[in-house]
Motif scaffolding. Sequence first.
Motif, PDB file in Angstrom:
ATOM      1  N   LEU A 171      82.052  76.145  46.563  1.00  0.00           N
ATOM      2  CA  LEU A 171      80.946  75.422  45.944  1.00  0.00           C
ATOM      3  C   LEU A 171      81.369  74.903  44.573  1.00  0.00           C
ATOM      4  O   LEU A 171      81.947  75.642  43.780  1.00  0.00           O
ATOM      5  CB  LEU A 171      79.737  76.347  45.796  1.00  0.00           C
ATOM      6  CG  LEU A 171      78.455  75.693  45.300  1.00  0.00           C
ATOM      7  CD1 LEU A 171      77.260  76.257  46.053  1.00  0.00           C
ATOM      8  CD2 LEU A 171      78.273  75.880  43.816  1.00  0.00           C
ATOM      9  N   SER A 172      81.088  73.630  44.315  1.00  0.00           N
ATOM     10  CA  SER A 172      81.367  73.007  43.018  1.00  0.00           C
ATOM     11  C   SER A 172      80.074  72.431  42.454  1.00  0.00           C
ATOM     12  O   SER A 172      79.230  71.948  43.210  1.00  0.00           O
ATOM     13  CB  SER A 172      82.373  71.858  43.170  1.00  0.00           C
ATOM     14  OG  SER A 172      83.566  72.296  43.758  1.00  0.00           O
ATOM     15  N   ILE A 173      79.936  72.456  41.140  1.00  0.00           N
ATOM     16  CA  ILE A 173      78.799  71.832  40.467  1.00  0.00           C
ATOM     17  C   ILE A 173      79.366  70.758  39.537  1.00  0.00           C
ATOM     18  O   ILE A 173      80.150  71.065  38.647  1.00  0.00           O
ATOM     19  CB  ILE A 173      77.981  72.860  39.664  1.00  0.00           C
ATOM     20  CG1 ILE A 173      77.476  73.968  40.582  1.00  0.00           C
ATOM     21  CG2 ILE A 173      76.827  72.168  38.942  1.00  0.00           C
ATOM     22  CD1 ILE A 173      76.800  75.111  39.857  1.00  0.00           C
ATOM     23  N   LEU A 174      78.970  69.512  39.772  1.00  0.00           N
ATOM     24  CA  LEU A 174      79.460  68.385  38.990  1.00  0.00           C
ATOM     25  C   LEU A 174      78.319  67.787  38.179  1.00  0.00           C
ATOM     26  O   LEU A 174      77.306  67.380  38.754  1.00  0.00           O
ATOM     27  CB  LEU A 174      80.046  67.311  39.916  1.00  0.00           C
ATOM     28  CG  LEU A 174      81.112  67.788  40.903  1.00  0.00           C
ATOM     29  CD1 LEU A 174      81.403  66.717  41.931  1.00  0.00           C
ATOM     30  CD2 LEU A 174      82.375  68.158  40.151  1.00  0.00           C
ATOM     31  N   GLU A 175      78.460  67.721  36.860  1.00  0.00           N
ATOM     32  CA  GLU A 175      77.439  67.081  36.038  1.00  0.00           C
ATOM     33  C   GLU A 175      77.399  65.593  36.356  1.00  0.00           C
ATOM     34  O   GLU A 175      78.438  64.956  36.514  1.00  0.00           O
ATOM     35  CB  GLU A 175      77.755  67.268  34.556  1.00  0.00           C
ATOM     36  CG  GLU A 175      77.625  68.698  34.085  1.00  0.00           C
ATOM     37  CD  GLU A 175      77.970  68.833  32.622  1.00  0.00           C
ATOM     38  OE1 GLU A 175      79.106  68.474  32.234  1.00  0.00           O
ATOM     39  OE2 GLU A 175      77.097  69.286  31.880  1.00  0.00           O
ATOM     40  N   THR A 176      76.190  65.035  36.461  1.00  0.00           N
ATOM     41  CA  THR A 176      76.055  63.623  36.819  1.00  0.00           C
ATOM     42  C   THR A 176      75.271  62.809  35.793  1.00  0.00           C
ATOM     43  O   THR A 176      74.903  61.681  36.071  1.00  0.00           O
ATOM     44  CB  THR A 176      75.413  63.477  38.217  1.00  0.00           C
ATOM     45  OG1 THR A 176      74.157  64.158  38.224  1.00  0.00           O
ATOM     46  CG2 THR A 176      76.300  64.044  39.293  1.00  0.00           C
ATOM     47  N   GLY A 177      75.018  63.350  34.632  1.00  0.00           N
ATOM     48  CA  GLY A 177      74.436  62.564  33.556  1.00  0.00           C
ATOM     49  C   GLY A 177      72.935  62.670  33.368  1.00  0.00           C
ATOM     50  O   GLY A 177      72.448  62.718  32.262  1.00  0.00           O
TER      51      GLY A 177
END
Length: 109
Positions: free
Chosen positions: A13-19
């Motif tokens: 599982l990855s969490i990517l900030e999207t703004g």
Amino acid sequence: SKGVIPDGDGPILSILETGGTSPLRIHNEDAAHVQRPSAQILVRGKNYVATRAMAKNAYLALDGIFNTALGSTFYQSVTAQQEPTDLGLDSTGLRVMIAFNVQAEMARS
């Protein structure tokens, strides 16, 4: 980012900030009153069933959080923006990617 997706069959599982979206402001305050960041939750794995199960569990854990501290940050709300979605295989051709986006609201401290 210096984040690296580990090798292996997963699921990972990855969490990517999207703004996120613009902050909310209130009358007579110069600073933003509520920040609204967002993130994409991405799960990769070789086994489709295990990968989808991890994505669904993340969805159930994150969607519908209200007035809660996660770590040292107080969140007014965390809500999913859509259901988990099968995005197909990644560039290695081995991992199924399933993702959904969450929107958060954080009160200024």
